[in-house]
Design a protein around this motif. Structure first.
Motif, PDB file in Angstrom:
ATOM      1  N   PHE A  53       0.870  -1.213  -0.253  1.00 55.99           N
ATOM      2  CA  PHE A  53       0.115   0.065  -0.049  1.00 55.99           C
ATOM      3  C   PHE A  53       0.841   1.290   0.101  1.00 55.99           C
ATOM      4  N   LEU A  63      -1.584  -1.412  -7.687  1.00 62.48           N
ATOM      5  CA  LEU A  63      -1.964  -2.449  -6.774  1.00 62.48           C
ATOM      6  C   LEU A  63      -2.830  -3.480  -7.604  1.00 62.48           C
ATOM      7  N   LYS A  67      -2.234  -8.816  -4.433  1.00 63.56           N
ATOM      8  CA  LYS A  67      -1.317  -8.577  -3.446  1.00 63.56           C
ATOM      9  C   LYS A  67      -2.324  -7.717  -2.370  1.00 63.56           C
ATOM     10  N   THR A  68      -3.329  -7.208  -2.901  1.00 63.63           N
ATOM     11  CA  THR A  68      -4.312  -6.695  -2.048  1.00 63.63           C
ATOM     12  C   THR A  68      -4.832  -7.660  -1.148  1.00 63.63           C
ATOM     13  N   SER A  71      -2.141  -8.727   1.345  1.00 62.24           N
ATOM     14  CA  SER A  71      -2.063  -7.877   2.360  1.00 62.24           C
ATOM     15  C   SER A  71      -3.052  -7.854   3.517  1.00 62.24           C
ATOM     16  N   ILE A  72      -4.325  -8.011   2.887  1.00 63.33           N
ATOM     17  CA  ILE A  72      -5.684  -7.772   3.896  1.00 63.33           C
ATOM     18  C   ILE A  72      -5.520  -9.140   4.664  1.00 63.33           C
TER      19      ILE A  72
END
Length: 166
Positions: A53, A63, A67-68, A71-72
């Motif tokens: 981020f 993004l 990857k999102t 990461s979450i």
């Protein structure tokens, strides 16, 4: 081996330990060394999860959905783990041991054994294994602040039922 696995030394220290000033309720939380080392791990993991981020905000990268998602997922893991780490407590009140949702009446304990046992796939730690009259087997990991006081309270309530598996 380290002091962690030296149950003979723990047994000797327990025999010499005396409880000063009886209370009606005792609360045991995780020891500081465990909390600090776990917190460092979770903080590093949170930074790793937030790094993509940061790159997006700086304009260095776009993004991606993968990857999102990762990461979450890492951030959710960190939040849940931090919550569990700081919520961990064992309470002894009126001869009843409460570990989260589990309640054990110390009068109904058939045996209590302190031993080195597997806590995950490849990790071992000191545990207290309690077997009750109704054949329930309960494991309590001994990573709490005042382990000697906890074991002494169990020993005083159960008599000779507290054993050490060395």
């Amino acid at each position: 081996m380290s002091d962690l696995y030296n149950l003979e030394k723990l047994k000797k220290r327990l025999e010499e330990y005396r409880i000063e000033g009886e209370k009606e309720m005792y609360v045991f939380r995780g020891n500081m060394k465990y909390i600090i080392s776990s917190s460092i791990f979770f903080i590093v993991t949170a930074f790793i999860a937030l790094y993509p981020f940061y790159k997006v905000i700086k304009g260095l990268e776009k993004l991606s959905p993968f990857k999102t998602f990762l990461s979450i997922l890492l951030l959710v893991y960190v939040i849940i783990s931090f919550t569990l780490l700081f919520k961990y407590k064992v309470v002894i009140e009126e001869n009843i041991v409460t570990m989260g949702k589990i309640k054990v009446d110390m009068d109904k304990i058939v045996s209590a054994t302190v031993k080195i046992d597997r806590i995950s796939f490849s990790r071992y730690d000191r545990c207290l294994e309690i077997i009750t009259e109704d054949k329930r087997k309960i494991k309590c990991r001994l990573n709490m602040g005042n382990i000697l006081l906890f074991l002494k309270l169990i020993q005083n309530s159960t008599g000779n039922k507290l054993k050490f598996k060395i």
